[in-house]
Design an enzyme around this catalytic site. Structure first.
Site, PDB file in Angstrom:
ATOM      1  N   GLU A   1      56.305  47.502  62.339  1.00  0.00           N
ATOM      2  CA  GLU A   1      56.896  46.243  62.804  1.00  0.00           C
ATOM      3  C   GLU A   1      56.213  45.037  62.179  1.00  0.00           C
ATOM      4  OE1 GLU A   1      59.469  43.997  64.070  1.00  0.00           O
ATOM      5  OE2 GLU A   1      59.625  45.803  65.298  1.00  0.00           O
TER       6      GLU A   1
ATOM      7  N   VAL B   1      43.890  40.018  60.894  1.00  0.00           N
ATOM      8  CA  VAL B   1      44.792  40.804  61.743  1.00  0.00           C
ATOM      9  C   VAL B   1      44.021  41.911  62.460  1.00  0.00           C
ATOM     10  CG1 VAL B   1      46.850  42.252  61.816  1.00  0.00           C
ATOM     11  CG2 VAL B   1      46.775  40.272  60.293  1.00  0.00           C
TER      12      VAL B   1
ATOM     13  N   LYS C   1      59.987  42.592  51.876  1.00  0.00           N
ATOM     14  CA  LYS C   1      60.467  42.572  53.265  1.00  0.00           C
ATOM     15  C   LYS C   1      61.971  42.790  53.335  1.00  0.00           C
ATOM     16  CE  LYS C   1      56.733  39.391  54.501  1.00  0.00           C
ATOM     17  NZ  LYS C   1      56.393  37.975  54.792  1.00  0.00           N
TER      18      LYS C   1
ATOM     19  N   GLY D   1      49.696  35.222  60.686  1.00  0.00           N
ATOM     20  CA  GLY D   1      48.626  34.798  61.583  1.00  0.00           C
ATOM     21  C   GLY D   1      48.074  35.970  62.370  1.00  0.00           C
TER      22      GLY D   1
ATOM     23  N   ALA E   1      51.983  50.824  78.559  1.00  0.00           N
ATOM     24  CA  ALA E   1      51.970  51.988  77.677  1.00  0.00           C
ATOM     25  C   ALA E   1      51.932  53.299  78.456  1.00  0.00           C
ATOM     26  CB  ALA E   1      50.764  51.916  76.742  1.00  0.00           C
TER      27      ALA E   1
END
Length: 451
Positions: free
Chosen positions: A141, A25, A217, A319, A44
């Site tokens: 998130e 990640v 979660k 992933g 952004a």
């Protein structure tokens, strides 16, 4: 002629990022910012710039060039750097260096982004309270469902709704195993070995297959959906390790698939007092339900709002690409509001001080249908013994199937589906059967998911 929006974004000071953890990640975050930097800067309102990194092993080849970034051997010191605005924690683990880094980031007034669901489930309230007190943003998130924006969807898109029920497939490892068993007819141990070979399951897979990961979660989503304090300790959790290929086949013959489902509801209970019901457990899912078609390592979450109706969030649950996407989305969120400050930021959609401390709702009064599987000795009277226990407990049987196990002629699998009734009745029936010499293994109970 230069685009004025592009020029304005480029003129603003970059948002400076420290990245702890350079696994799949972390490396994905570096690649994503490099590939989409111009687009991200426009969205952004300022460029994103990685200034410092840290990981356990400095010499490991991660497939990305790290020479442009300062290296900190002690990742917990990233937060003290003057050239850092945002700390991204991708180390993992509920305690240890990850938690120390998170605390340091907030205390140094740095924004915190993490993909660490275990840390949020165990320490999220503490971290969020401190972040809100200091006016420091905290985002996570990527901690739930990988690249699916379910936290943002609940915090923002469904903010006007009272969420009545939340449920879904929250662990890609379990979903891969169950859907592969379904497609191939192979048994659990064989498919688990394949999942490990493909990298979907760890060498020690217990965290996933026993439901702990999904429970972490679910507890986070519950806090956001229902405005309650995180209560991971009271998530009723069961995994998938006891599911047989015969269970998968039997479910299919009845018009169901088996999925590990996390479910949460703000439950009024028998006496009308509010309580929070949270459960992670394999369920039989009707083949025409949207979750029945979620296979492989995919995740999906359903939220039922009182005005929005059913909302379905579905996508890659893990992933490097999807999870990095969620991490960078959080960074963009912070970049947009950085100059305005975060004094009124609510980490869990409601400030920690206003989250409700809701008691755990008991499950006994809940009504539904369930699948019960017994492995019993193949001898006369066993079926009558089971049927008598069900009768005495008030459980009504809709269908009952008895099949011999092909690997052992002395064992028989007895599976039944109950009519709708209180869960307490099934619990009582199984209590009546405790210690019976007819039972070779503990019964397996799976609820049937309503449509």
């Amino acid at each position: 002629m230069a685009n004025t929006t592009d020029s304005a974004a480029a003129a603003r000071q970059p948002l400076r990022i420290a990245l702890a953890g350079l696994g799949t990640v972390g490396a994905g975050v570096i690649r994503l910012i490099a590939a989409n930097g111009d687009l991200i800067a426009r969205r952004a309102g300022r460029p994103l710039e990685i200034t410092a990194v840290s990981a356990r092993n400095r010499s490991r080849d991660r497939g990305v060039d790290l020479t442009a970034y300062a290296w900190e051997d002690d990742m917990t010191q990233l937060a003290a750097r003057e050239d850092v605005d945002v700390v991204v924690e991708l180390v993992g683990g509920s305690d240890g260096p990850a938690l120390t880094l998170a605390r340091n980031a907030i205390r140094h007034g740095k924004a915190l982004i993490t993909a660490n669901k275990a840390m949020i489930a165990h320490h999220g309230l503490e971290l969020a309270a401190e972040a809100e007190g200091k006016g420091v943003p905290m985002r996570f998130e990527a901690a739930v469902a990988g690249g699916i924006p379910v936290i943002k969807g609940l915090r923002e898109g469904a903010a006007a709704n009272r969420i009545e029920r939340l449920y879904g497939i929250l662990n890609g490892t379990c979903n891969f195993i169950l859907s592969t068993m379904e497609d191939t007819g192979r048994d659990f141990a064989d498919v688990l070995a394949e999942a490990q070979a493909k990298g979907y399951a760890e060498a020690d897979p217990s965290f996933d297959i026993e439901g702990t990961d999904a429970a972490h979660k679910l507890s986070i989503l519950s806090a956001i959906a229902f405005g309650t304090r995180i209560d991971f300790a009271n998530v009723d959790t069961a995994g998938i390790s006891r599911i047989l290929a015969a269970d998968i086949a039997q479910a299919s013959s009845l018009g169901y698939v088996i999925r590990l489902i996390g479910m949460a509801e703000a439950d009024a209970g028998e006496n009308g007092a509010p309580g929070l019901f949270q459960r992670v457990q394999p369920h039989l899912v009707p083949v025409d339900h949207p979750l029945a078609h979620v296979d492989g390592a995919t995740n999906a979450v359903v939220a039922e709002g009182n005005f929005s109706g059913r909302l379905l969030f579905q996508g890659a649950g893990a992933g490097d690409g999807p999870t990095a996407s969620a991490v960078v989305a959080d960074i963009i969120d912070i970049a947009r509001g950085y100059d305005a400050g975060f004094e009124k930021d609510a980490t869990f959609s409601i400030t920690v001080a206003d989250l409700e401390d809701m008691p755990t709702a008991p499950s006994g009064h809940r009504r539904g249908r369930c699948y019960i599987r017994f492995v019993v000795a193949d001898r006369p009277g066993v079926l009558a013994e089971i049927a008598a226990a069900m009768r005495d407990a008030g459980v009504s049987i809709e269908s009952l199937i008895q099949k011999g196990r092909p690997d052992d002629g002395e064992q028989v699998m007895v599976a039944m589906v109950t009519h709708e009734g209180p869960e307490s009745a099934v619990t009582e029936a199984l209590r009546l059967l405790e210690g019976s010499p007819s039972l070779i293994a503990a019964p397996l109970v799976m609820q049937i998911l309503g449509k």
